[in-house]
Design a protein around this motif. Structure first.
Motif, PDB file in Angstrom:
ATOM      1  N   VAL A 143      10.248 -48.135 -34.393  1.00 36.23           N
ATOM      2  CA  VAL A 143       9.848 -49.492 -34.049  1.00 36.23           C
ATOM      3  C   VAL A 143       9.592 -49.543 -32.548  1.00 36.23           C
ATOM      4  O   VAL A 143      10.510 -49.325 -31.753  1.00 36.23           O
ATOM      5  N   ALA A 144       8.364 -49.820 -32.172  1.00 26.50           N
ATOM      6  CA  ALA A 144       7.979 -49.795 -30.761  1.00 26.50           C
ATOM      7  C   ALA A 144       8.794 -50.785 -29.931  1.00 26.50           C
ATOM      8  O   ALA A 144       9.147 -50.498 -28.785  1.00 26.50           O
ATOM      9  N   ALA A 145       9.122 -51.934 -30.507  1.00 27.27           N
ATOM     10  CA  ALA A 145       9.851 -52.967 -29.753  1.00 27.27           C
ATOM     11  C   ALA A 145      11.248 -52.506 -29.349  1.00 27.27           C
ATOM     12  O   ALA A 145      11.752 -52.884 -28.285  1.00 27.27           O
ATOM     13  N   TRP A 178       9.344 -40.808 -19.477  1.00 21.13           N
ATOM     14  CA  TRP A 178      10.218 -41.550 -18.558  1.00 21.13           C
ATOM     15  C   TRP A 178      10.553 -42.958 -19.019  1.00 21.13           C
ATOM     16  O   TRP A 178      11.584 -43.510 -18.626  1.00 21.13           O
ATOM     17  N   ASN A 179       9.743 -43.560 -19.879  1.00 17.59           N
ATOM     18  CA  ASN A 179      10.049 -44.913 -20.376  1.00 17.59           C
ATOM     19  C   ASN A 179      10.781 -44.905 -21.712  1.00 17.59           C
ATOM     20  O   ASN A 179      11.422 -45.891 -22.056  1.00 17.59           O
ATOM     21  N   ASN A 180      10.674 -43.819 -22.469  1.00 19.26           N
ATOM     22  CA  ASN A 180      11.294 -43.768 -23.794  1.00 19.26           C
ATOM     23  C   ASN A 180      12.320 -42.639 -23.912  1.00 19.26           C
ATOM     24  O   ASN A 180      13.506 -42.895 -24.078  1.00 19.26           O
ATOM     25  N   LEU A 181      11.852 -41.396 -23.827  1.00 23.73           N
ATOM     26  CA  LEU A 181      12.730 -40.253 -24.076  1.00 23.73           C
ATOM     27  C   LEU A 181      13.903 -40.179 -23.091  1.00 23.73           C
ATOM     28  O   LEU A 181      15.026 -39.872 -23.480  1.00 23.73           O
ATOM     29  N   ALA A 182      13.653 -40.453 -21.827  1.00 19.64           N
ATOM     30  CA  ALA A 182      14.707 -40.350 -20.821  1.00 19.64           C
ATOM     31  C   ALA A 182      15.775 -41.423 -20.972  1.00 19.64           C
ATOM     32  O   ALA A 182      16.847 -41.319 -20.377  1.00 19.64           O
ATOM     33  N   ASN A 183      15.502 -42.429 -21.795  1.00 19.32           N
ATOM     34  CA  ASN A 183      16.445 -43.540 -21.962  1.00 19.32           C
ATOM     35  C   ASN A 183      17.168 -43.549 -23.303  1.00 19.32           C
ATOM     36  O   ASN A 183      17.891 -44.489 -23.604  1.00 19.32           O
ATOM     37  N   ILE A 184      16.985 -42.522 -24.110  1.00 23.39           N
ATOM     38  CA  ILE A 184      17.667 -42.455 -25.406  1.00 23.39           C
ATOM     39  C   ILE A 184      19.137 -42.114 -25.180  1.00 23.39           C
ATOM     40  O   ILE A 184      19.470 -41.193 -24.434  1.00 23.39           O
ATOM     41  N   MET A 185      20.004 -42.848 -25.849  1.00 26.36           N
ATOM     42  CA  MET A 185      21.450 -42.614 -25.754  1.00 26.36           C
ATOM     43  C   MET A 185      21.983 -42.162 -27.107  1.00 26.36           C
ATOM     44  O   MET A 185      21.478 -42.557 -28.148  1.00 26.36           O
ATOM     45  N   ASP A 186      23.034 -41.334 -27.067  1.00 26.59           N
ATOM     46  CA  ASP A 186      23.679 -40.950 -28.320  1.00 26.59           C
ATOM     47  C   ASP A 186      24.639 -42.061 -28.733  1.00 26.59           C
ATOM     48  O   ASP A 186      24.718 -43.111 -28.086  1.00 26.59           O
ATOM     49  N   GLY A 187      25.387 -41.852 -29.800  1.00 27.79           N
ATOM     50  CA  GLY A 187      26.300 -42.866 -30.316  1.00 27.79           C
ATOM     51  C   GLY A 187      27.416 -43.240 -29.362  1.00 27.79           C
ATOM     52  O   GLY A 187      28.035 -44.293 -29.504  1.00 27.79           O
ATOM     53  N   ASN A 188      27.697 -42.406 -28.364  1.00 29.90           N
ATOM     54  CA  ASN A 188      28.751 -42.692 -27.389  1.00 29.90           C
ATOM     55  C   ASN A 188      28.197 -43.231 -26.071  1.00 29.90           C
ATOM     56  O   ASN A 188      28.925 -43.323 -25.087  1.00 29.90           O
ATOM     57  N   GLY A 189      26.916 -43.570 -26.055  1.00 31.97           N
ATOM     58  CA  GLY A 189      26.317 -44.135 -24.854  1.00 31.97           C
ATOM     59  C   GLY A 189      25.945 -43.115 -23.791  1.00 31.97           C
ATOM     60  O   GLY A 189      25.683 -43.470 -22.650  1.00 31.97           O
ATOM     61  N   ARG A 190      25.923 -41.839 -24.153  1.00 34.35           N
ATOM     62  CA  ARG A 190      25.532 -40.795 -23.198  1.00 34.35           C
ATOM     63  C   ARG A 190      24.045 -40.518 -23.342  1.00 34.35           C
ATOM     64  O   ARG A 190      23.518 -40.520 -24.457  1.00 34.35           O
ATOM     65  N   PRO A 191      23.369 -40.231 -22.224  1.00 34.47           N
ATOM     66  CA  PRO A 191      21.936 -39.949 -22.327  1.00 34.47           C
ATOM     67  C   PRO A 191      21.671 -38.652 -23.081  1.00 34.47           C
ATOM     68  O   PRO A 191      22.372 -37.665 -22.902  1.00 34.47           O
ATOM     69  N   LEU A 192      20.669 -38.690 -23.925  1.00 33.76           N
ATOM     70  CA  LEU A 192      20.270 -37.518 -24.695  1.00 33.76           C
ATOM     71  C   LEU A 192      19.403 -36.591 -23.843  1.00 33.76           C
ATOM     72  O   LEU A 192      19.425 -35.386 -24.000  1.00 33.76           O
ATOM     73  N   PHE A 193      18.652 -37.184 -22.920  1.00 33.34           N
ATOM     74  CA  PHE A 193      17.749 -36.450 -22.047  1.00 33.34           C
ATOM     75  C   PHE A 193      18.528 -35.883 -20.865  1.00 33.34           C
ATOM     76  O   PHE A 193      19.283 -36.587 -20.205  1.00 33.34           O
ATOM     77  N   VAL A 194      18.360 -34.592 -20.614  1.00 35.47           N
ATOM     78  CA  VAL A 194      19.003 -33.937 -19.480  1.00 35.47           C
ATOM     79  C   VAL A 194      17.896 -33.356 -18.603  1.00 35.47           C
ATOM     80  O   VAL A 194      17.109 -32.533 -19.073  1.00 35.47           O
ATOM     81  N   ALA A 195      17.827 -33.801 -17.368  1.00 38.37           N
ATOM     82  CA  ALA A 195      16.810 -33.282 -16.450  1.00 38.37           C
ATOM     83  C   ALA A 195      17.053 -31.791 -16.229  1.00 38.37           C
ATOM     84  O   ALA A 195      18.174 -31.355 -16.009  1.00 38.37           O
ATOM     85  N   ASP A 196      15.985 -30.993 -16.325  1.00 39.30           N
ATOM     86  CA  ASP A 196      16.097 -29.544 -16.159  1.00 39.30           C
ATOM     87  C   ASP A 196      14.713 -28.984 -15.872  1.00 39.30           C
ATOM     88  O   ASP A 196      13.976 -28.641 -16.793  1.00 39.30           O
ATOM     89  N   VAL A 197      14.360 -28.892 -14.603  1.00 37.90           N
ATOM     90  CA  VAL A 197      13.021 -28.432 -14.245  1.00 37.90           C
ATOM     91  C   VAL A 197      12.892 -26.913 -14.310  1.00 37.90           C
ATOM     92  O   VAL A 197      11.809 -26.381 -14.146  1.00 37.90           O
ATOM     93  N   THR A 198      13.971 -26.198 -14.572  1.00 40.88           N
ATOM     94  CA  THR A 198      13.914 -24.736 -14.643  1.00 40.88           C
ATOM     95  C   THR A 198      13.515 -24.224 -16.020  1.00 40.88           C
ATOM     96  O   THR A 198      13.269 -23.046 -16.191  1.00 40.88           O
ATOM     97  N   SER A 199      13.430 -25.095 -17.008  1.00 39.25           N
ATOM     98  CA  SER A 199      13.177 -24.661 -18.382  1.00 39.25           C
ATOM     99  C   SER A 199      11.705 -24.674 -18.770  1.00 39.25           C
ATOM    100  O   SER A 199      11.375 -24.495 -19.931  1.00 39.25           O
ATOM    101  N   GLY A 200      10.815 -24.913 -17.833  1.00 41.00           N
ATOM    102  CA  GLY A 200       9.403 -24.977 -18.166  1.00 41.00           C
ATOM    103  C   GLY A 200       8.962 -26.367 -18.579  1.00 41.00           C
ATOM    104  O   GLY A 200       7.882 -26.539 -19.112  1.00 41.00           O
TER     105      GLY A 200
END
Length: 179
Positions: free
Chosen positions: A45-47, A80-102
Motif C-alpha cells: 500500500v503506497a500510503a 531513501w524515502n522507503n527502504l531506508a525507513n523500514i523497521m522490524d517488529g522491534n522498531g530497529r531499522p532494517l536498512f544498514v548503510a554499507d558503501v563497501t558492499s557494492g
C-alpha cells in the motif's frame, strides 16, 4: 573524451533496457518480462509504504539457487524515502548503510543498489545471472570528418538483445493499484 561519453550513454541506455525495455527494437527488461508473471510480484500500500513483511514476501519468491547472489535494486528516491525507513517488529531499522558492499546499504543481508532505470516506488530483488544479454555486434564508435566545415561527427553502433532466462531469479515489489 567524446568517444568515452558516447560509450557511457550507450551503456546507460542498455542498462535502462535491461530493467524496463519493451522488447520492441530493444532488449526486453525485467519489468516487461515479468509483467504477467504474478507469482513473482508483490504489492504494498503506497500510503503506508513498504513494510518488513512486504520485503520478506518478495524475497520468498526467489528461487533458492538465486538467493546467494541476489541484490535489491531501486531508484534513489525509493531507497531513501522507503527502504531506508523500514523497521522490524522491534522498531530497529532494517536498512544498514554499507558503501563497501557494492551498493548504498544492505537489507536482510542483500546489497541495496541505486538504479535510475527502476521506477520510483518499485523495487526489484534479483540475481543478475537470471538475465542474459546476447551481443550480435560488439559496440563500435566511428568518427567522420568534414574538413571544409571543420566538423567531426561520432556514431555508435551495436546489436544486442536481452531477456530474463529464469523468472525465479527476480521478484518485483511495487505499489498496489489504487481504485
Amino acid at each position: 573524451y567524446l568517444k568515452g561519453e558516447i560509450v557511457e550513454r550507450v551503456g546507460a541506455s542498455l542498462g535502462r533496457q535491461a530493467i524496463s525495455g519493451t522488447g520492441v527494437k530493444e532488449m526486453t527488461g525485467v519489468l516487461t518480462a515479468l509483467n504477467t508473471v504474478t507469482a513473482q510480484k508483490t504489492t504494498y500500500v503506497a500510503a503506508t509504504g513498504i513494510a518488513y513483511k512486504d520485503i520478506t514476501t518478495a524475497v520468498s519468491k526467489l528461487g533458492s539457487k538465486h538467493v546467494p547472489n541476489a541484490a535489491i535494486y531501486a531508484s534513489n528516491a525509493t531507497v531513501w524515502n522507503n527502504l531506508a525507513n523500514i523497521m522490524d517488529g522491534n522498531g530497529r531499522p532494517l536498512f544498514v548503510a554499507d558503501v563497501t558492499s557494492g551498493g548504498v546499504g544492505r537489507i536482510l543481508g542483500f546489497p541495496v543498489k541505486v538504479d535510475s532505470a527502476v521506477p520510483d516506488g518499485t523495487v526489484i530483488i534479483g540475481n543478475a545471472k537470471g538475465y542474459v544479454v546476447n551481443t550480435n555486434e560488439p559496440l563500435s564508435v566511428e568518427s567522420v570528418r568534414d574538413i571544409k566545415a571543420r566538423k567531426v561527427g561520432f556514431s555508435a553502433y551495436t546489436v544486442v538483445d536481452g531477456n530474463v532466462t529464469n523468472e525465479k531469479a527476480f521478484s518485483i515489489l511495487s505499489p498496489a493499484a489504487t481504485a
